[in-house]
Design a protein around this motif. Structure first.
Motif, PDB file in Angstrom:
ATOM      1  N   SER A  49       0.817  -1.217   0.000  1.00 51.84           N
ATOM      2  CA  SER A  49       0.000   0.000   0.000  1.00 51.84           C
ATOM      3  C   SER A  49       0.848   1.263   0.000  1.00 51.84           C
ATOM      4  CB  SER A  49      -0.943   0.016   1.212  1.00 51.84           C
ATOM      5  OG  SER A  49      -0.207   0.045   2.420  1.00 51.84           O
ATOM      6  N   ASP A  50       2.169   1.135   0.021  1.00 55.10           N
ATOM      7  CA  ASP A  50       3.028   2.319  -0.011  1.00 55.10           C
ATOM      8  C   ASP A  50       3.179   2.805  -1.451  1.00 55.10           C
ATOM      9  OD1 ASP A  50       6.015   1.236  -0.953  1.00 55.10           O
ATOM     10  OD2 ASP A  50       4.759  -0.274   0.019  1.00 55.10           O
ATOM     11  N   LEU A  51       3.496   4.076  -1.588  1.00 55.01           N
ATOM     12  CA  LEU A  51       3.521   4.723  -2.899  1.00 55.01           C
ATOM     13  C   LEU A  51       4.527   4.079  -3.848  1.00 55.01           C
ATOM     14  CD1 LEU A  51       2.443   7.031  -4.646  1.00 55.01           C
ATOM     15  CD2 LEU A  51       4.189   8.515  -3.645  1.00 55.01           C
ATOM     16  N   ALA A  52       5.712   3.754  -3.351  1.00 58.52           N
ATOM     17  CA  ALA A  52       6.735   3.179  -4.224  1.00 58.52           C
ATOM     18  C   ALA A  52       6.302   1.823  -4.765  1.00 58.52           C
ATOM     19  CB  ALA A  52       8.059   3.060  -3.467  1.00 58.52           C
ATOM     20  N   SER A  53       5.790   0.971  -3.889  1.00 57.22           N
ATOM     21  CA  SER A  53       5.352  -0.353  -4.333  1.00 57.22           C
ATOM     22  C   SER A  53       4.191  -0.253  -5.309  1.00 57.22           C
ATOM     23  CB  SER A  53       4.951  -1.213  -3.132  1.00 57.22           C
ATOM     24  OG  SER A  53       6.057  -1.419  -2.275  1.00 57.22           O
ATOM     25  N   LEU A  54       3.228   0.635  -5.038  1.00 62.15           N
ATOM     26  CA  LEU A  54       2.091   0.793  -5.939  1.00 62.15           C
ATOM     27  C   LEU A  54       2.532   1.312  -7.310  1.00 62.15           C
ATOM     28  CD1 LEU A  54      -0.481   2.324  -3.427  1.00 62.15           C
ATOM     29  CD2 LEU A  54      -0.475   0.000  -4.347  1.00 62.15           C
ATOM     30  N   SER A  55       3.531   2.179  -7.324  1.00 62.46           N
ATOM     31  CA  SER A  55       4.043   2.701  -8.593  1.00 62.46           C
ATOM     32  C   SER A  55       4.603   1.581  -9.459  1.00 62.46           C
ATOM     33  CB  SER A  55       5.127   3.752  -8.328  1.00 62.46           C
ATOM     34  OG  SER A  55       4.600   4.859  -7.632  1.00 62.46           O
ATOM     35  N   LEU A  56       5.265   0.630  -8.838  1.00 61.38           N
ATOM     36  CA  LEU A  56       5.802  -0.507  -9.579  1.00 61.38           C
ATOM     37  C   LEU A  56       4.705  -1.497  -9.950  1.00 61.38           C
ATOM     38  CD1 LEU A  56       8.961  -0.996  -7.353  1.00 61.38           C
ATOM     39  CD2 LEU A  56       8.948  -0.159  -9.712  1.00 61.38           C
ATOM     40  N   LEU A  57       3.799  -1.753  -9.015  1.00 65.40           N
ATOM     41  CA  LEU A  57       2.746  -2.740  -9.246  1.00 65.40           C
ATOM     42  C   LEU A  57       1.849  -2.374 -10.419  1.00 65.40           C
ATOM     43  CD1 LEU A  57       1.722  -3.575  -5.585  1.00 65.40           C
ATOM     44  CD2 LEU A  57       2.661  -5.183  -7.253  1.00 65.40           C
ATOM     45  N   GLU A  58       1.537  -1.082 -10.585  1.00 61.00           N
ATOM     46  CA  GLU A  58       0.618  -0.723 -11.666  1.00 61.00           C
ATOM     47  C   GLU A  58       1.250  -0.925 -13.040  1.00 61.00           C
ATOM     48  OE1 GLU A  58      -0.724   3.293 -11.436  1.00 61.00           O
ATOM     49  OE2 GLU A  58       1.110   4.137 -12.260  1.00 61.00           O
ATOM     50  N   ASN A  59       2.554  -1.146 -13.080  1.00 60.41           N
ATOM     51  CA  ASN A  59       3.229  -1.436 -14.337  1.00 60.41           C
ATOM     52  C   ASN A  59       3.482  -2.925 -14.551  1.00 60.41           C
ATOM     53  OD1 ASN A  59       4.052   1.280 -15.646  1.00 60.41           O
ATOM     54  ND2 ASN A  59       4.517   1.553 -13.478  1.00 60.41           N
ATOM     55  N   LEU A  60       3.365  -3.709 -13.481  1.00 57.56           N
ATOM     56  CA  LEU A  60       3.626  -5.141 -13.554  1.00 57.56           C
ATOM     57  C   LEU A  60       2.347  -5.973 -13.618  1.00 57.56           C
ATOM     58  CD1 LEU A  60       6.446  -5.263 -10.859  1.00 57.56           C
ATOM     59  CD2 LEU A  60       6.769  -5.565 -13.329  1.00 57.56           C
ATOM     60  N   PHE A  61       1.277  -5.484 -13.010  1.00 57.79           N
ATOM     61  CA  PHE A  61       0.013  -6.218 -12.948  1.00 57.79           C
ATOM     62  C   PHE A  61      -1.076  -5.432 -13.672  1.00 57.79           C
ATOM     63  CE2 PHE A  61       2.573  -7.943  -9.609  1.00 57.79           C
ATOM     64  CZ  PHE A  61       2.207  -9.281  -9.522  1.00 57.79           C
ATOM     65  N   ASP A  62      -2.061  -6.140 -14.171  1.00 58.66           N
ATOM     66  CA  ASP A  62      -3.079  -5.517 -15.017  1.00 58.66           C
ATOM     67  C   ASP A  62      -4.467  -5.609 -14.392  1.00 58.66           C
ATOM     68  OD1 ASP A  62      -2.618  -4.066 -17.270  1.00 58.66           O
ATOM     69  OD2 ASP A  62      -3.039  -5.665 -18.691  1.00 58.66           O
ATOM     70  N   PRO A  63      -5.063  -4.489 -13.957  1.00 57.65           N
ATOM     71  CA  PRO A  63      -6.459  -4.499 -13.527  1.00 57.65           C
ATOM     72  C   PRO A  63      -7.393  -4.493 -14.730  1.00 57.65           C
ATOM     73  CG  PRO A  63      -5.567  -2.294 -13.336  1.00 57.65           C
ATOM     74  CD  PRO A  63      -4.438  -3.167 -13.803  1.00 57.65           C
ATOM     75  N   MET A  64      -8.655  -4.742 -14.496  1.00 51.33           N
ATOM     76  CA  MET A  64      -9.610  -4.797 -15.610  1.00 51.33           C
ATOM     77  C   MET A  64      -9.855  -3.422 -16.226  1.00 51.33           C
ATOM     78  SD  MET A  64     -12.440  -7.665 -14.482  1.00 51.33           S
ATOM     79  CE  MET A  64     -12.692  -7.114 -12.791  1.00 51.33           C
ATOM     80  N   LEU A  65      -9.743  -2.383 -15.424  1.00 49.10           N
ATOM     81  CA  LEU A  65      -9.974  -1.023 -15.894  1.00 49.10           C
ATOM     82  C   LEU A  65      -8.738  -0.166 -15.631  1.00 49.10           C
ATOM     83  CD1 LEU A  65     -13.549  -0.514 -14.390  1.00 49.10           C
ATOM     84  CD2 LEU A  65     -13.002  -1.100 -16.760  1.00 49.10           C
ATOM     85  N   ARG A  66      -8.558   0.842 -16.438  1.00 49.93           N
ATOM     86  CA  ARG A  66      -7.544   1.872 -16.187  1.00 49.93           C
ATOM     87  C   ARG A  66      -8.143   3.221 -16.562  1.00 49.93           C
ATOM     88  NH1 ARG A  66      -2.279   0.102 -14.953  1.00 49.93           N
ATOM     89  NH2 ARG A  66      -1.623  -1.917 -15.823  1.00 49.93           N
ATOM     90  N   TYR A  67      -7.414   4.268 -16.212  1.00 48.96           N
ATOM     91  CA  TYR A  67      -7.870   5.614 -16.563  1.00 48.96           C
ATOM     92  C   TYR A  67      -7.402   5.991 -17.959  1.00 48.96           C
ATOM     93  CZ  TYR A  67      -9.127   6.236 -11.685  1.00 48.96           C
ATOM     94  OH  TYR A  67      -9.707   6.090 -10.449  1.00 48.96           O
ATOM     95  N   ASP A  68      -8.266   6.679 -18.676  1.00 44.89           N
ATOM     96  CA  ASP A  68      -7.888   7.283 -19.949  1.00 44.89           C
ATOM     97  C   ASP A  68      -6.760   8.278 -19.661  1.00 44.89           C
ATOM     98  OD1 ASP A  68      -7.755   9.125 -22.163  1.00 44.89           O
ATOM     99  OD2 ASP A  68      -9.711   8.397 -22.810  1.00 44.89           O
ATOM    100  N   TYR A  69      -5.636   8.104 -20.318  1.00 46.92           N
ATOM    101  CA  TYR A  69      -4.456   8.925 -20.033  1.00 46.92           C
ATOM    102  C   TYR A  69      -4.706  10.412 -20.281  1.00 46.92           C
ATOM    103  CZ  TYR A  69       0.488  10.377 -20.329  1.00 46.92           C
ATOM    104  OH  TYR A  69       1.694  10.990 -20.142  1.00 46.92           O
ATOM    105  N   LEU A  70      -5.520  10.732 -21.295  1.00 48.60           N
ATOM    106  CA  LEU A  70      -5.688  12.123 -21.707  1.00 48.60           C
ATOM    107  C   LEU A  70      -6.921  12.804 -21.138  1.00 48.60           C
ATOM    108  CD1 LEU A  70      -4.784  11.740 -25.494  1.00 48.60           C
ATOM    109  CD2 LEU A  70      -3.278  12.392 -23.601  1.00 48.60           C
ATOM    110  N   ALA A  71      -7.925  12.045 -20.761  1.00 45.73           N
ATOM    111  CA  ALA A  71      -9.217  12.648 -20.398  1.00 45.73           C
ATOM    112  C   ALA A  71      -9.128  13.453 -19.111  1.00 45.73           C
ATOM    113  CB  ALA A  71     -10.270  11.559 -20.255  1.00 45.73           C
TER     114      ALA A  71
END
Length: 576
Positions: A49-71
């Motif tokens: 739940s720490d910021l550093a680990s979450l930053s890495l996890l969102e690039n290694l694991f795939d959730p079903m939804l993500r945010y539109d990068y530009l919207a």
């Protein structure tokens, strides 16, 4: 630049760029140089739940939804799904249809076979949040909401199926809620809900966090704990991303090292330039934040960014000195809140790049009320009078005692950094002005958080970055059942809990807004927190970095970034 292509979706842009690169033939590897401000604790999506680990996890694991990068305002979009999920008329039964052909990164857990991502993997991943052995800090997102989840809460077993979470077929997942939850889709865009393969979890057991096996845009390369991490592009990813071949991540806990490293070209961008370092990069002659002329001439770009973040100092409500709900304990905490000099903090530490926090919610979060004003403001006279009234007398040494005459010593944890020391001095000054003695205990933030969850920390200044752009994500930090998780203050007030439970069932609107106002008033009445600031981030990027756009919610944008290798090499020659 992507920032100007507001009508295009990121995967379309990425595909065009990828095709152009292929047409140019082989080229030097594109390496993104990034930094994290603290070390990672572990890379298990259900646990970290720490910021550093979450930053890495969102690039290694795939959730079903993500945010539109530009919207903007932020918008969710399908990620591993063929389309956005559907819901029944009652708002309680959601259906998710996965893309076919997605795969986990190769790993020994799969016996040399290609392992496709299926709906059952998402069932298993969400089920892991309930596993009592993991003590997941993310359980609160689903606990009591999934139909039949009492079976997992009372006698947990991976072999027990519940009607609230089922794989209908290989590529279809169905979630049934006991009642509508307006934030459900936000939860399903978090790293905590990314797909985990059961084979990997069972092979590595409690060491899964040291062996991340995901299906995201990157795979783990070299990993030197809390020092240097290399992420390699996953060229089997189901989208034409990432655009770079590798991300080299350096852990830089010292503020000065971050900024000097960036100025020397070691990093391609730096987000949230530390308050104490802003004189190195911002023009002191300008009334508004602008880069120093020399840096601007080098092609660097400054992007002030209002982050969805709140700084606060929490106090442990179970601590025998500062905790409790009796009048004298409330008086002590309120006096501390009244003694906090917000204007001095913003001017000296934040260099003007912050807003005073009136409630837990920063601007641009659903539920934020721009007209709300805190009843607690800097007032030394009132704070001193409050302490006197409730028996905190001044002794011969000039410091106050407890009402029973015993010495009163506050102990605040602190980080071993330049900004940490500056914050300590401001707190010492503010507390000493009230006659309150304070001692500082210095440790790494990751260790402080671990101790906080066990109730072993009296006071600590920290910050919360939105996991999703909704007020629920902030108000849950003081919900009683979350004590020992994200509720570091261990605040447990029935009146607050009842309002939070009602509010989390509501979509954004007047009824929920009223409950949020009442919850804010209860926070100010009992003062488990001293609300501090909402920072405005000073972000700087190098001229060779392409497609950079800071997202309000996602932790990183690495998969969308690109590098102009020629421009980087040219800049390196000029600075030699």
């Amino acid at each position: 630049m992507l920032a100007g292509m507001k009508t295009l979706r990121i995967f379309t842009v990425a595909l065009a760029l990828a095709c152009a690169q292929m047409g140019q033939g082989a080229a030097a590897p594109k390496v993104l140089h990034a930094l994290l401000s603290t070390g990672e604790t572990g890379l298990d999506p259900a646990v970290a739940s720490d910021l550093a680990s979450l930053s890495l996890l969102e690039n290694l694991f795939d959730p079903m939804l993500r945010y539109d990068y530009l919207a903007r305002p932020v918008k969710l979009q399908a990620n591993t799904l063929v389309a956005m999920p559907t819901v029944d008329a009652a708002g309680t039964m959601w259906t998710f249809r996965l893309k076919q052909g997605m795969a986990f990164a190769p790993d020994a857990a799969f016996g040399g076979q290609r392992r496709e991502v299926t709906a059952q993997d998402y069932v298993y991943s969400l089920q892991r949040l309930y596993d009592p052995a993991l003590k997941s800090p993310w359980l609160f997102l689903f606990e009591g909401k999934l139909l039949g989840d009492e079976a997992w809460r009372e006698h947990f077993s991976y072999g027990t199926a519940i009607p609230g979470l089922r794989a209908v077929d290989r590529y279809t997942l169905r979630i049934r809620l006991k009642e509508p939850d307006p934030s459900l889709l936000f939860y399903l865009a978090l790293p905590a809900t990314g797909a985990v393969a059961r084979e990997a979890a069972e092979r590595y057991g409690s060491q899964l966090g040291n062996h991340p096996v995901g299906s995201g845009p990157f795979v783990m390369g070299e990993w030197k704990r809390s020092d240097r991490i290399t992420l390699q592009a996953n060229r089997s990813y189901h989208l034409p991303l990432p655009l770079v071949d590798r991300v080299d991540v350096k852990i830089m806990e010292e503020y000065q090292s971050r900024v000097l490293g960036y100025l020397n070209g070691e990093f391609d961008y730096i987000e949230q330039v530390p308050e104490s370092m802003r004189d190195l990069v911002l023009d002191p002659a300008s009334a508004t934040p602008v880069l120093k002329p020399g840096l601007a001439r080098r092609g660097m770009v400054l992007d002030p960014f209002p982050v969805l973040q709140t700084y606060y100092m929490w106090m442990n409500m179970t601590d025998p000195v500062i905790g409790g709900y009796t009048k004298e304990k409330i008086a002590l905490r309120r006096a501390i809140a009244l003694g906090y000099n917000s204007a001095e903090d913003i001017a000296l530490l934040k260099k003007g790049l912050a807003l005073p926090a009136q409630s837990p919610l920063p601007p641009n979060v659903l539920g934020y009320d721009p007209s709300y004003r805190s009843p607690i403001s800097y007032n030394l006279t009132m704070a001193r009078a409050l302490l006197e009234r409730y028996g905190y007398r001044t002794g011969a040494d000039g410091f106050r005692t407890l009402p029973d005459g015993r010495p009163l010593v506050l102990r605040m944890h602190s980080e071993p950094s330049m900004v940490g020391r500056l914050r300590d001095e401001l707190w010492r000054k503010n507390l000493n002005a009230l006659g309150l003695r304070v001692e500082f205990i210095t440790d790494k933030k990751t260790e402080i958080i671990k101790a906080s969850r066990l109730g072993k920390v009296m006071m600590f200044e920290t910050n919360w970055v939105a996991d999703f752009p909704d007020g629920d994500n902030f108000y849950q930090l003081l919900y009683g059942p979350n004590a020992g998780r994200a509720n570091y203050a261990r605040f447990d007030l029935p009146a607050y809990n009842e309002r939070y439970e009602r509010a989390r069932r509501l979509a954004d609107g007047p009824e929920r807004q009223k409950l949020y106002g009442e919850m804010a008033q209860l926070i100010h009445a009992y003062n488990p927190w001293v609300l501090l600031t909402h920072p405005i981030s000073a972000d700087i990027r190098q001229p060779w970095l392409k497609n950079y756009k800071r997202h309000p919610v996602e932790f990183t944008n690495w998969r969308y970034l690109d590098i102009d290798v020629t421009a980087r090499e040219r800049a390196a020659r000029m600075t030699r």
